[in-house]
Scaffold this motif. Structure first.
Motif, mmCIF file in Angstrom:
data_model
loop_
_atom_site.group_PDB
_atom_site.id
_atom_site.type_symbol
_atom_site.label_atom_id
_atom_site.label_comp_id
_atom_site.label_asym_id
_atom_site.label_seq_id
_atom_site.Cartn_x
_atom_site.Cartn_y
_atom_site.Cartn_z
ATOM 1 N N UNK A 274 0.795 11.789 -2.074
ATOM 2 C CA UNK A 274 -0.389 12.612 -1.852
ATOM 3 C C UNK A 274 -1.192 12.101 -0.659
ATOM 4 N N UNK A 275 -1.515 13.009 0.248
ATOM 5 C CA UNK A 275 -2.471 12.707 1.311
ATOM 6 C C UNK A 275 -3.839 13.171 0.812
ATOM 7 N N UNK A 276 -4.696 12.204 0.561
ATOM 8 C CA UNK A 276 -6.007 12.453 -0.024
ATOM 9 C C UNK A 276 -7.058 12.435 1.085
ATOM 10 N N UNK A 277 -7.774 13.546 1.246
ATOM 11 C CA UNK A 277 -8.862 13.618 2.214
ATOM 12 C C UNK A 277 -10.171 13.674 1.435
ATOM 13 N N UNK A 278 -10.889 12.572 1.454
ATOM 14 C CA UNK A 278 -12.095 12.403 0.642
ATOM 15 C C UNK A 278 -13.328 12.608 1.513
ATOM 16 N N UNK A 279 -14.178 13.543 1.118
ATOM 17 C CA UNK A 279 -15.293 14.021 1.931
ATOM 18 C C UNK A 279 -16.609 13.670 1.246
ATOM 19 N N UNK B 194 -13.505 3.678 8.835
ATOM 20 C CA UNK B 194 -13.654 4.317 10.140
ATOM 21 C C UNK B 194 -14.835 5.280 10.171
ATOM 22 N N UNK B 195 -15.333 5.697 9.011
ATOM 23 C CA UNK B 195 -16.532 6.547 8.936
ATOM 24 C C UNK B 195 -17.582 5.888 8.049
ATOM 25 N N UNK B 196 -17.695 4.567 8.164
ATOM 26 C CA UNK B 196 -18.643 3.780 7.358
ATOM 27 C C UNK B 196 -18.423 3.978 5.864
ATOM 28 N N UNK B 197 -17.180 4.287 5.491
ATOM 29 C CA UNK B 197 -16.765 4.478 4.099
ATOM 30 C C UNK B 197 -17.385 5.697 3.436
ATOM 31 N N UNK B 198 -18.094 6.528 4.203
ATOM 32 C CA UNK B 198 -18.695 7.727 3.622
ATOM 33 C C UNK B 198 -17.643 8.804 3.378
ATOM 34 N N UNK B 199 -16.641 8.894 4.228
ATOM 35 C CA UNK B 199 -15.517 9.794 4.008
ATOM 36 C C UNK B 199 -14.290 9.145 4.615
ATOM 37 N N UNK B 200 -13.129 9.462 4.051
ATOM 38 C CA UNK B 200 -11.932 8.725 4.426
ATOM 39 C C UNK B 200 -10.682 9.523 4.099
ATOM 40 N N UNK B 201 -9.586 9.096 4.698
ATOM 41 C CA UNK B 201 -8.285 9.737 4.512
ATOM 42 C C UNK B 201 -7.302 8.666 4.068
ATOM 43 N N UNK B 202 -6.564 8.940 2.996
ATOM 44 C CA UNK B 202 -5.667 7.949 2.411
ATOM 45 C C UNK B 202 -4.393 8.643 1.966
ATOM 46 N N UNK B 203 -3.266 8.036 2.236
ATOM 47 C CA UNK B 203 -2.009 8.506 1.665
ATOM 48 C C UNK B 203 -1.692 7.616 0.468
#
Length: 268
Positions: free
Chosen positions: A111-116, A98-107
């Motif tokens: 753990x809810x992982x917010x990758x920036x 959803x952000x061209x794989x540059x940053x993403x949110x994954x459960x």
């Protein structure tokens, strides 16, 4: 609106960083991680140092099965952004797009992982805006505030704080990323870039943990003064990884060197 791996058996995470080369040090860290049998791996960036990038070689040599199983969760480091602005990275990994794989949110498990994407290349050029008012920060804030999961971790490459002088300030540091992530709901920040292990605790009791000991040459023991109210544990003499054991009630974190010796531990 979150990508989810529905697998509550994912309880043990290995955290590595700055590992993107084929080398005996990288192999030793990978062997230790294999011995710990993690369910998933988080990479804090600099996943590939080569020019041109060769993720199949520099990641796949050691972590291919986790990549194939989509249980390898990386972020872009400065070296990943060099040469091709991260194209080879997004081409190799299959991440939420959803952000061209540059940053993403994954459960992932509990753990809810917010990758920036901290967005800074080696020259110090900001390729992805990273201030607290940037679209990416607002996206991260909203994902954290809207999450109902107990454990929320943020991950990016450039640490907001470091005791190692070259990484504590300036255009190639993470000072722009001193976001109020605890107020947004996160309990743990995981970072790379500094080729050392650092556990920095802020006056709000938030844990900033840098794991940059995945295989690239370790830093010299230069130091600087942290802001008032901060404490730290650090080491730059051993390669290794952070192991996180996650349950419904706690996160047990231990940093192990390549000999499997625990050098630091803490509990959330």
């Amino acid at each position: 609106h979150f990508s989810i791996i529905v697998n509550n058996n994912i309880q043990r995470f290995a955290v590595i960083g700055d590992h993107g080369l084929v080398h005996a040090n990288t192999a030793a860290v990978a062997a230790m991680i294999n011995a710990k049998s993690p369910d998933a791996i988080i990479s804090t960036g600099d996943v590939d140092y080569s020019t041109p990038h060769d993720y199949a070689l520099n990641v796949g040599t050691y972590y291919l099965q986790w990549v194939l199983d989509r249980k390898f969760f990386p972020v872009l480091g400065n070296h990943d952004l060099d040469v091709d602005d991260g194209f080879a990275y997004t081409d190799y990994f299959t991440l939420p797009n959803d952000n061209n794989e540059l940053f993403y949110s994954y459960v992932v498990g509990k753990v809810h992982l917010v990758a920036v994407c901290s967005g800074i290349n080696t020259a110090g050029t900001v390729l992805v805006p990273n201030t607290v008012t940037s679209p990416q920060a607002i996206w991260a804030r909203d994902h954290l505030l809207q999450s109902s999961y107990k454990w929320k971790f943020v991950v990016w490459h450039h640490p907001p704080y470091s005791r190692y002088a070259p990484y504590a300030s300036g255009p190639t540091s993470g000072v722009n990323l001193r976001w109020p992530v605890k107020a947004w709901g996160a309990q743990l920040g995981l970072f790379g870039h500094v080729h050392a292990y650092e556990r920095i605790v802020g006056p709000d009791n938030f844990y900033y943990v840098t794991v940059g000991t995945g295989g690239q040459a370790l830093v010299s023991p230069t130091s600087t003064t942290l802001p008032s109210g901060f404490s730290q544990v650090s080491q730059q003499s051993s390669y290794g990884a952070l192991i996180l054991d996650v349950s419904s009630s706690s996160v047990e974190a231990t940093f192990y060197n390549t000999a499997g010796i625990a050098l630091d531990s803490f509990t959330l």
